[in-house]
Design a protein around this motif. Sequence first.
Motif, PDB file in Angstrom:
ATOM      1  N   ALA A  51      46.499  45.188  38.919  1.00  0.00           N
ATOM      2  CA  ALA A  51      45.545  45.841  39.723  1.00  0.00           C
ATOM      3  C   ALA A  51      44.346  44.745  39.886  1.00  0.00           C
ATOM      4  O   ALA A  51      43.853  44.117  41.055  1.00  0.00           O
ATOM      5  CB  ALA A  51      44.978  46.930  39.465  1.00  0.00           C
ATOM      6  N   LEU A  52      43.713  44.117  38.856  1.00  0.00           N
ATOM      7  CA  LEU A  52      42.613  43.343  38.809  1.00  0.00           C
ATOM      8  C   LEU A  52      42.868  41.676  39.353  1.00  0.00           C
ATOM      9  O   LEU A  52      42.332  41.294  40.173  1.00  0.00           O
ATOM     10  CB  LEU A  52      42.217  43.118  37.216  1.00  0.00           C
ATOM     11  N   CYS A  53      44.399  41.553  38.903  1.00  0.00           N
ATOM     12  CA  CYS A  53      44.779  40.105  39.587  1.00  0.00           C
ATOM     13  C   CYS A  53      45.009  40.333  41.195  1.00  0.00           C
ATOM     14  O   CYS A  53      44.412  39.467  41.744  1.00  0.00           O
ATOM     15  CB  CYS A  53      46.199  39.995  38.962  1.00  0.00           C
ATOM     16  N   LEU A  54      45.655  41.406  41.485  1.00  0.00           N
ATOM     17  CA  LEU A  54      45.555  41.422  42.899  1.00  0.00           C
ATOM     18  C   LEU A  54      44.109  41.595  43.709  1.00  0.00           C
ATOM     19  O   LEU A  54      43.800  40.991  44.630  1.00  0.00           O
ATOM     20  CB  LEU A  54      46.376  42.871  43.393  1.00  0.00           C
ATOM     21  N   ALA A  55      43.370  42.227  42.915  1.00  0.00           N
ATOM     22  CA  ALA A  55      41.732  42.128  43.401  1.00  0.00           C
ATOM     23  C   ALA A  55      41.316  41.034  43.369  1.00  0.00           C
ATOM     24  O   ALA A  55      40.399  40.479  44.656  1.00  0.00           O
ATOM     25  CB  ALA A  55      40.889  43.265  42.623  1.00  0.00           C
ATOM     26  N   LEU A  56      41.266  40.056  42.549  1.00  0.00           N
ATOM     27  CA  LEU A  56      40.962  38.892  42.302  1.00  0.00           C
ATOM     28  C   LEU A  56      41.675  37.824  43.579  1.00  0.00           C
ATOM     29  O   LEU A  56      40.853  36.986  44.114  1.00  0.00           O
ATOM     30  CB  LEU A  56      41.064  38.185  41.087  1.00  0.00           C
ATOM     31  N   PHE A  57      42.740  38.130  43.570  1.00  0.00           N
ATOM     32  CA  PHE A  57      43.655  37.139  44.559  1.00  0.00           C
ATOM     33  C   PHE A  57      43.296  37.510  46.164  1.00  0.00           C
ATOM     34  O   PHE A  57      42.929  36.581  46.975  1.00  0.00           O
ATOM     35  CB  PHE A  57      45.023  37.244  44.678  1.00  0.00           C
ATOM     36  N   ALA A  58      42.923  38.802  46.192  1.00  0.00           N
ATOM     37  CA  ALA A  58      42.504  39.380  47.760  1.00  0.00           C
ATOM     38  C   ALA A  58      40.883  38.804  47.937  1.00  0.00           C
ATOM     39  O   ALA A  58      40.779  38.489  49.053  1.00  0.00           O
ATOM     40  CB  ALA A  58      42.673  40.886  47.792  1.00  0.00           C
ATOM     41  N   THR A  59      40.206  38.872  46.913  1.00  0.00           N
ATOM     42  CA  THR A  59      38.746  38.325  47.079  1.00  0.00           C
ATOM     43  C   THR A  59      38.688  36.882  47.463  1.00  0.00           C
ATOM     44  O   THR A  59      37.963  36.539  48.104  1.00  0.00           O
ATOM     45  CB  THR A  59      37.972  38.968  46.024  1.00  0.00           C
TER      46      THR A  59
END
Length: 118
Positions: A51-59
């Motif tokens: 979830a944190l990886c996805l949030a970082l990539f999305a941001t």
Amino acid sequence: MTTGPRRQRSVQELLGSIVLVFEAVVVGLAALVVNGLGGVSPVVALGGGAALCLALFATAGLLRYPWAPAVGWVLQGLMILCGVFVTMMFVIGALFAAIWTYAMFSGVRIDREKRRAS
């Protein structure tokens, strides 16, 4: 299909996206470490890391919007809080927060100087 000219990305956006993508890679590896240490359930370790990886990539992809750097600051705080699971993440999170701070302030300064020069 014809495409128009590409949007010129700001230096702040470029530097920020580099930091966030590199940070996502580190978070993915850290999630594997947390899972291997067995301190928390695999769902928490791998799910939270994903979830944190996805949030970082999305941001990283959304940094063109004025609100996105604020999300990046929140993610830096979450990265530091990962130290609750692996103590070394306090240090890694603080290092990434320092790099993020440098990228954001330097990017704004360079963009301002580029606008003034043109």
